[in-house]
Design an enzyme around this catalytic site. Sequence first.
Site, PDB file in Angstrom:
ATOM      1  CG  ASP A 440     155.460  45.361 -59.787  1.00  0.00           C
ATOM      2  OD1 ASP A 440     156.020  45.165 -60.864  1.00  0.00           O
ATOM      3  OD2 ASP A 440     153.904  45.228 -59.958  1.00  0.00           O
ATOM      4  CG  ASP A 460     150.643  52.669 -55.217  1.00  0.00           C
ATOM      5  OD1 ASP A 460     151.008  53.380 -56.322  1.00  0.00           O
ATOM      6  OD2 ASP A 460     149.679  52.961 -54.948  1.00  0.00           O
ATOM      7  CB  VAL A 461     155.730  53.846 -58.246  1.00  0.00           C
ATOM      8  CG1 VAL A 461     156.444  52.691 -58.268  1.00  0.00           C
ATOM      9  CG2 VAL A 461     154.991  53.921 -59.358  1.00  0.00           C
ATOM     10  CG  ASN A 487     160.185  48.778 -66.522  1.00  0.00           C
ATOM     11  OD1 ASN A 487     160.158  49.010 -67.502  1.00  0.00           O
ATOM     12  ND2 ASN A 487     159.391  48.091 -65.795  1.00  0.00           N
ATOM     13  CE1 TYR A 554     153.238  53.710 -72.019  1.00  0.00           C
ATOM     14  CE2 TYR A 554     153.731  54.371 -74.333  1.00  0.00           C
ATOM     15  CZ  TYR A 554     154.098  53.727 -73.185  1.00  0.00           C
ATOM     16  OH  TYR A 554     155.183  52.997 -73.193  1.00  0.00           O
ATOM     17  CE  LYS A 558     156.457  54.919 -70.832  1.00  0.00           C
ATOM     18  NZ  LYS A 558     157.650  54.524 -69.822  1.00  0.00           N
ATOM     19  CB  THR A 590     155.357  43.443 -71.162  1.00  0.00           C
ATOM     20  OG1 THR A 590     154.230  43.753 -72.159  1.00  0.00           O
ATOM     21  CG2 THR A 590     156.680  43.784 -72.059  1.00  0.00           C
TER      22      THR A 590
END
Length: 657
Positions: A440, A460-461, A487, A554, A558, A590
């Site tokens: 994360d 940091d992805v 995720n 978004y 996805k 969340t």
Amino acid sequence: MISRWDDHEAAGFEGALGQRVYSSRLLGREPSLVLHGGGNTSVKASITDLFGEQQRLLFIKGSGHDLRSIDARGFAPLRMPPVLRLAELAVLSDTDMGRELRAACTDPDAPSPSVEAILHAALPADYVDHTHADAVITLSNSEDGEARVREVYGDDVVVVPYVMPGFRLAKRFVEEHLPQVGPTTLGIVLLNHGLITFADTARDSYERTVELVSRAEAYLERRGAWQLPLDHEPPPSQPQRLELARVRADVAAAAGKPMLLRAHQDPLALSFARHEDVATMSQQGPATPDHVIRTKRLPLVGRDVAGYAEAYRAYVRELAAGAEDDLAPVDPAPRVVLDPDLGMLAVGSDPEDLIVTGDLYRHTMEIVLRATALGGYRALPASDVFDVEYWYLEQRKLERPGGAAEFAGEVALVTGAASGIGKACVASLLLRGAAVVGLDVDDAIERSFEGPAYLGLGCDVTDEAQVEDAFERTVRAFGGLDMLVLNAGIFPPAQPVVELGSDTWRRVLGVNLDANLVFLRHAHPLLALAPKRGRVAIIGSKNVPAPGPGAAAYSASKAALNQLARVTALEWARDGIRINSVHPDAVFDTALWTEELLASRAKHYGMSVDQYKRKNLLRVEVTSRHVAELAAAMCGALFECTTGGQLPVDGGNERVI
Ligand code: ZN
């Protein structure tokens, strides 16, 4: 070694057993004395039973208890006379001894007494402390070890040549060595095994251990053998994850089940693995008998796991030659691998086992290096190791086969794991026995879960170098990768398309789509090596089949991720890797949802918050846990024949159905 005794602290522990607990914990705080449940202690005390009669009891450490954390309930109270009488028998099997000791116990709820109970009972003092002190073992396991022990201690100790621990040691000791124990005896050195001290107070017995160990340390210091000959070359900086994962795949193939592996690459591990004599030094045998059980009798030098397994199988066949029936089905995989490039690799069937094996072998490396500096490491004779190993395999036959956890020995990586669905995925995977790495941007990830099965890494992805580093650290910590849960994602504030800026668009696609391509690319070679075949779970969205206004970036990200997953499923099926997606909707526990946001959305629809949360066909509240359990299940046997699948977890939605 210094005494950690503190009168003030000790006063907080009542009675003879309290003092026993206190000084046992002091011993437990020294890893060079006892490691992971090694060593045992006892105290003899008189109690008045329900009939008003005095009884002399031996309170001895129960097996499975650790001196670091032991309390009064960790000691088994045994009646002394029946225990002492056992030493009169000519022979006594381990099974019979275990039964007799349990029968001598006055408390049916007490743990199983240590196999050294007879020896403890025979010693003429109230407190007995037995440790596997590294410094004493180093002396005894070196060239001319017995002479060195006698040189250091003179008549202050009784020296007992190696005998298999348990009944044989107790009997030999009572008959041959007990008469040598006198009023000035400070302790007993068990060659190739450890040290025993005893006294009438907890403090005296403990401080005798400290004194005798200190004398051994000082001797090593004088001979220039205390300072370890470490080279401080930096650990390898080039990626090693594929090499490590290949070794782990071979280990798992030999063991017949997934196993964890950890690379130790500090100066001690690297100096030992790169030592010019490692091939002879490491093959002399274990430092003490209890190490045989955890680290196997010898480590593998190099990477020929299959060759090691074959040799071990032959060794067990030889062991079993005199036995009436087969020994327990043996797992012939090595527990320690020494490689000049990879360092010392510890192998374990679960994360706890992984730590114990690594710690025990770290102490072995120190003992071997110091004994080598004294003139040569000499372990137990092979025939004695043979006895311990045979005993161990016999014991294993008696164990009831317990059902292993579904993901035992497997490794999972979860992105966006500091909160919400990601955090719940970590919990679901841990619950099924996996070792889990959580990533994360939020540094809280490092402390999200406790225990040896969890590793949290800030990452940091969207930064490929950080992602690669996370894979590298995952494999160094656990050996490979079996499951990947993608995720991490962001959900920007609602905006109509005409107002949607390119920066927002790119940022959302960067996290929700592009980053996942990088994860998939780097994960593939590792997942292809997974012993039970790799699995990927994608946390998609209801917006894939049913997008909503104001969520263009978004929904598009996805939907594109969904196509990426489907194409990947097509391409990776040949490697046996399964990829499945879950499409959650309206999960409110969340980080995306605050109380205020929830209240304002509910108001917008003219509903109460509770009605709003259950705004689906089934009128159920969908939580992070529901999503995580489905994602974890998709990695399990239930979905063995499913890839490219997509399942909603949304309480039912007319637009999706
Ligand atoms: Zn022992």
